[in-house]
Scaffold this active site. Structure first.
Site, PDB file in Angstrom:
ATOM      1  NE  ARG A 147      31.084  32.235   4.645  1.00  0.00           N
ATOM      2  CZ  ARG A 147      31.519  32.939   5.687  1.00  0.00           C
ATOM      3  NH1 ARG A 147      32.779  33.286   5.780  1.00  0.00           N
ATOM      4  NH2 ARG A 147      30.687  33.327   6.632  1.00  0.00           N
ATOM      5  CE1 TYR A 159      32.909  33.503  10.850  1.00  0.00           C
ATOM      6  CE2 TYR A 159      32.419  31.929   9.119  1.00  0.00           C
ATOM      7  CZ  TYR A 159      32.768  33.202   9.520  1.00  0.00           C
ATOM      8  OH  TYR A 159      32.929  34.170   8.585  1.00  0.00           O
ATOM      9  CG  ASP A 212      35.374  30.571   7.006  1.00  0.00           C
ATOM     10  OD1 ASP A 212      36.267  29.841   7.484  1.00  0.00           O
ATOM     11  OD2 ASP A 212      35.381  31.821   7.116  1.00  0.00           O
ATOM     12  CG  HIS A 214      36.001  31.158  11.472  1.00  0.00           C
ATOM     13  ND1 HIS A 214      36.195  31.889  12.611  1.00  0.00           N
ATOM     14  CD2 HIS A 214      35.917  32.047  10.463  1.00  0.00           C
ATOM     15  CE1 HIS A 214      36.220  33.178  12.299  1.00  0.00           C
ATOM     16  NE2 HIS A 214      36.050  33.303  10.998  1.00  0.00           N
ATOM     17  CD  GLU A 238      37.332  31.566   4.412  1.00  0.00           C
ATOM     18  OE1 GLU A 238      36.356  31.657   3.635  1.00  0.00           O
ATOM     19  OE2 GLU A 238      37.596  32.436   5.254  1.00  0.00           O
ATOM     20  CD  GLU A 264      39.296  34.896   7.715  1.00  0.00           C
ATOM     21  OE1 GLU A 264      38.606  34.756   6.690  1.00  0.00           O
ATOM     22  OE2 GLU A 264      38.816  34.977   8.852  1.00  0.00           O
ATOM     23  NE  ARG A 285      39.348  33.357   2.737  1.00  0.00           N
ATOM     24  CZ  ARG A 285      38.551  34.420   2.599  1.00  0.00           C
ATOM     25  NH1 ARG A 285      38.252  34.864   1.404  1.00  0.00           N
ATOM     26  NH2 ARG A 285      38.062  35.020   3.662  1.00  0.00           N
ATOM     27  CD  GLU A 341      34.652  36.900   2.946  1.00  0.00           C
ATOM     28  OE1 GLU A 341      35.836  37.244   3.182  1.00  0.00           O
ATOM     29  OE2 GLU A 341      33.955  36.277   3.768  1.00  0.00           O
ATOM     30  CD1 TRP A 405      33.818  32.068  17.639  1.00  0.00           C
ATOM     31  CD2 TRP A 405      34.893  33.519  16.327  1.00  0.00           C
ATOM     32  NE1 TRP A 405      32.895  32.693  16.866  1.00  0.00           N
ATOM     33  CE2 TRP A 405      33.507  33.589  16.049  1.00  0.00           C
ATOM     34  CE3 TRP A 405      35.773  34.335  15.613  1.00  0.00           C
ATOM     35  CZ2 TRP A 405      32.978  34.463  15.086  1.00  0.00           C
ATOM     36  CZ3 TRP A 405      35.250  35.201  14.668  1.00  0.00           C
ATOM     37  CH2 TRP A 405      33.852  35.267  14.404  1.00  0.00           C
TER      38      TRP A 405
HETATM   39  C1  GCO Z   1      35.477  35.584   6.547  1.00  0.00           C
HETATM   40  C2  GCO Z   1      35.900  35.628   7.946  1.00  0.00           C
HETATM   41  C3  GCO Z   1      35.537  36.779   8.774  1.00  0.00           C
HETATM   42  C4  GCO Z   1      36.273  36.900  10.100  1.00  0.00           C
HETATM   43  C5  GCO Z   1      36.322  38.326  10.562  1.00  0.00           C
HETATM   44  C6  GCO Z   1      37.091  38.495  11.840  1.00  0.00           C
HETATM   45  O1  GCO Z   1      35.752  34.581   5.923  1.00  0.00           O
HETATM   46  O2  GCO Z   1      34.932  36.564   6.074  1.00  0.00           O
HETATM   47  O3  GCO Z   1      36.217  34.450   8.508  1.00  0.00           O
HETATM   48  O4  GCO Z   1      34.210  36.970   8.866  1.00  0.00           O
HETATM   49  O5  GCO Z   1      35.686  36.093  11.063  1.00  0.00           O
HETATM   50  O6  GCO Z   1      36.828  39.127   9.566  1.00  0.00           O
HETATM   51  O7  GCO Z   1      37.251  39.829  12.139  1.00  0.00           O
HETATM   52 MG    MG Z   2      36.999  33.266   6.892  1.00  0.00          MG
END
Ligand code: GCO
Ligand code: MG
Length: 405
Positions: A147, A159, A212, A214, A238, A264, A285, A341, A405
């Protein structure tokens, strides 16, 4: 067999982890992960005050009944606190069952569908060269899926990166209050395609690349990003948009062939039902730790398989080694597994508290055949690393508006 005690440990060997230990009258015990980054003690209170008293004296073999009891029996369904607490219990019960049977959890699930679990690593950088330098390093370690995240020119960090911090990964210690970061969608969209263009120029198609977002874009912005990234052939994009409104993904899907992943922050199948049955996404995810444990993850995988959706469980450092082990067992079984991941086994402190049941070889994880989940947890070592209140950052636009965020 009866449950005689449930102990909850909170430790911070690098970051906070909530560990559940279920003890039985026959001496066998099970371990589960109930870590919810930034809200850890809410889950601890839920477990101590509301779950533990109901489970003492119950038969730990009745995993399904206990899961239903905790889910339906509290009336207030779902939500991250509830589902993370249930996850800690559910994993510990599978661990017990495996130990009693003398079988690793993947065998209880139906046995291995594969010998090794493909993973993707993270290359985060201050600029494109720095990101590609990290990518080089990961490739030399054996990863063939990575990634890429890169600081956006003009922003102090975004991020996955923070100006001046080389190995930044959402570091959370010493944060009495959430830190704030700037976000600028235009600057991001103008910059990101260049990162992937350079990566493909350097490596051709020899490595799978991921990214990602985010959850920072609107559906039409995400659709545009997906389109711009098509020439660079991502394994997946993602969290391009938030998914409370699952229909948002319809608009991304209809405009791009870049594969999409999300999940996630989901805590039940209901968060993904529309996404899956409409085939808006390619990878789910969701993490065992945040979605009620192994029991529902197995159902989600089966449901996803009906719609060509593969699993790609969340694997950040804020899930404990027990949560990662639960994924390793699930991934070994899941017929429609995609990729995991994985960002390494953590530092010295973490490894003094937890012992993982798996090894990393050539971009894959290999889980051993220890009965149960196979994680060892050193309670004495954990005591040396007390809980520290800490937070994830928040984002704001340049005019001060609070953003995702
Ligand atoms: C990822 C994530 C994480 C989150 C985190 C928040 O793809 O691994 O986006 O890094 O930001 O788990 O607690
Ligand atoms: Mg993520």
């Amino acid at each position: 067999m009866k449950i005689v005690d449930i102990k909850i440990f909170v430790s911070n060997p690098g970051r906070n982890f909530v560990t559940v230990k279920i003890e039985t009258d026959e001496g066998v015990f099970g371990l589960g992960d109930a870590t919810l980054n930034g809200r850890e003690l809410a889950v601890v209170a839920y477990l101590e005050e509301h779950i533990k008293p109901c489970l003492i004296g119950r038969d730990p073999h009745k995993i399904e009944d206990i899961w239903q009891y905790l889910y339906k029996g509290c009336y207030w369904r779902r939500g991250p606190i509830t589902m993370t607490a249930i996850a800690g219990i559910d994993m510990a019960l599978w661990d017990i069952k495996g130990k009693v049977a003398g079988l690793p959890v993947y065998d209880l699930l139906g046995g291995k569908s594969r010998e090794k679990i493909r993973v993707y690593g993270h290359a985060n950088g201050q600029d494109i060269d720095d990101t590609l330098h990290h990518l080089d390093h990961l490739i030399s370690e054996g990863y063939n899926a990575v990634r890429l995240q890169c600081a956006i020119p003009g922003l102090e960090g975004t991020y996955g990166t923070l100006a001046g911090k080389k190995d930044y990964f959402e570091l959370q210690s010493d944060r009495p209050l959430p830190p704030e970061q700037l976000w600028d969608t235009k600057a991001y969209l103008d910059f990101v395609p260049e990162l992937f263009k350079k990566a493909r120029e350097k490596y051709g198609n020899s490595v799978d690349l991921l990214h990602d977002t985010h959850s920072r874009l609107t559906p039409i912005e995400a659709a545009r990003l997906g389109k711009m990234l098509e020439p660079y052939n991502l394994l997946f994009l993602e969290d391009s948009v938030t998914a409370e409104n699952q229909t948002g993904y319809k608009y991304v899907r209809e405009h791009t062939t870049t594969p999409l992943a999300v999940g996630e922050i989901f805590n039940s199948i209901w968060d993904a039902k529309e996404l899956i049955e409409n085939q808006y996404i390619d990878y789910l995810r969701t993490a065992a730790t945040h979605a009620g444990g192994i029991t529902p993850m197995r159902r989600m995988a089966d449901f996803a398989s009906l719609y060509h959706v593969r699993t790609a469980p969340h694997g950040p450092p804020d899930i404990s080694p027990i949560g990662h082990a639960a994924h390793a067992h699930l991934n070994s079984w899941t017929p429609n597994f995609g990729i995991q991941e994985f960002i390494g086994f953590g530092g010295e402190a973490l490894n003094s508290v937890f012992k993982y049941p798996m090894t990393f070889e050539h971009g894959h994880l290999i889980v051993n055949d220890t009965p149960g989940l196979g994680v060892e947890f050193d309670e004495k070592a954990a005591e040396q690393y007390p809980y520290k209140r800490s937070y994830l950052p928040v984002s704001r636009l340049k005019d001060g508006t609070l953003w995702n965020w």
